[in-house]
Design an enzyme around this catalytic site. Structure first.
Site, PDB file in Angstrom:
ATOM      1  N   HIS A 131       0.789  -1.329   0.045  1.00  0.00           N
ATOM      2  CA  HIS A 131       0.051  -0.125  -0.163  1.00  0.00           C
ATOM      3  C   HIS A 131       0.951   1.289  -0.043  1.00  0.00           C
ATOM      4  CE1 HIS A 131      -3.229   2.382   1.443  1.00  0.00           C
ATOM      5  NE2 HIS A 131      -2.306   3.057   2.077  1.00  0.00           N
ATOM      6  N   GLU A 132       1.991   1.165   0.828  1.00  0.00           N
ATOM      7  CA  GLU A 132       2.729   2.535   0.885  1.00  0.00           C
ATOM      8  C   GLU A 132       3.724   2.775  -0.263  1.00  0.00           C
ATOM      9  OE1 GLU A 132       2.298   4.643   3.197  1.00  0.00           O
ATOM     10  OE2 GLU A 132       1.217   3.470   4.545  1.00  0.00           O
ATOM     11  N   HIS A 135       1.596   4.370  -3.016  1.00  0.00           N
ATOM     12  CA  HIS A 135       1.365   5.559  -2.705  1.00  0.00           C
ATOM     13  C   HIS A 135       2.594   6.461  -3.643  1.00  0.00           C
ATOM     14  CE1 HIS A 135      -2.084   6.540   0.043  1.00  0.00           C
ATOM     15  NE2 HIS A 135      -1.537   5.840   0.820  1.00  0.00           N
ATOM     16  N   GLU A 192      -6.136   6.794  -0.853  1.00  0.00           N
ATOM     17  CA  GLU A 192      -5.938   5.645  -0.310  1.00  0.00           C
ATOM     18  C   GLU A 192      -6.493   4.443  -0.733  1.00  0.00           C
ATOM     19  OE1 GLU A 192      -4.706   5.390   2.865  1.00  0.00           O
ATOM     20  OE2 GLU A 192      -3.692   7.085   2.607  1.00  0.00           O
TER      21      GLU A 192
END
Length: 266
Positions: A131-132, A135, A192
């Site tokens: 997920h990070e 980003h 997100e």
């Protein structure tokens, strides 16, 4: 006044047109800050964190995080070859009890030891790191920075060209709140959701069972307690997040079945 501002507005319009791009998932985005500057700011912020927070010395925790991060980054490169990928990634485990992780422009990943108590398996840790990394690859930091600058510019113009009650300090504060609730926060939730989508595909490509992402967020819900109402939060509610992950799960499982199984242990 208009004569003085016309060159500035023309330059702004030119920058807006030049900055329109696509994220790795195909979403249109506006990111005007040079990548080199974003990487520099990310490096400075990470260095400051390293000075202010203690580094975890537990060998098992460091081995686990480094292994998972290495596999996730490799899978991200394969999954999104056209995305702007940092040449090198620096991964640090911080001795911090909060269940958190982050990634900064330029290829810096931080993981808190508190996350390792919530992410019960390497696959759950991969869900967070994927997920990070999503980003970073989607250039969300640049997009959010560009957006914040744009909101401030609009509020400045309202102040310059308004008269009477609208130009009072109270009205300007209200405009700021409206911009925050109506633009900044929903936009942040979009980031997100996109990072969740990308992270699910990345972890699956790295050989981690994507179904563990749902287990992770259930653990997060139990650890985090109550959340603010979703419309006042920069993050989707846990239930909304899990529903979105489950909608993309079939595609992720297809990727996972074709990937070599991951093997990481502390």
């Amino acid at each position: 006044m208009w004569r003085r501002l016309l060159p500035l507005l023309t330059l702004l319009a030119t920058l807006l047109l030049a900055g329109c791009e696509k994220t790795p998932t195909g979403r249109s985005q506006l990111a005007l800050v040079p990548e080199g500057l974003m990487a520099e700011m990310g490096g400075e912020a990470f260095a400051e964190m390293r000075r202010q927070q203690p580094i975890a010395r537990d060998p098992a925790a460091n081995r686990l995080v480094q292994c998972v991060a290495r596999l996730v980054v490799k899978a991200a490169e394969a999954r999104y070859p056209d995305a702007g990928m940092p040449e090198e990634w620096e991964v640090v485990v911080f001795d911090n009890p909060s269940p958190n992780a982050f990634a900064l422009p330029g290829g810096r990943i931080g993981v808190h030891t508190g996350l390792l108590r919530v992410a019960e398996t390497p696959a759950q840790l991969a869900a967070v790191i994927g997920h990070e990394v999503g980003h970073v690859l989607a250039d969300h930091g640049n997009e959010r920075f560009t957006q914040q600058l744009g909101i401030k510019a609009v509020l400045l113009l309202v102040g310059l060209f308004s008269e009477g009650e609208l130009a009072t300090e109270a009205a300007m504060r209200a405009l700021g709140i409206g911009a925050r609730l109506g633009i900044a926060l929903p936009f942040s939730r979009a980031h997100e959701e996109e990072a969740d989508q990308m992270g699910l595909a990345i972890m699956a490509g790295a050989g981690f069972d994507p179904r563990q992402s749902v287990a992770l967020w259930r653990n997060m819900a139990e650890a985090g307690g109550s959340q603010p109402p979703e419309f006042l939060s920069t993050h989707p509610a846990h239930g909304s997040r899990i529903e979105a992950l489950q909608r993309d799960m079939e595609d992720a499982l297809s990727v996972f079945r074709d990937a070599p199984p991951a093997s990481c242990a502390g």
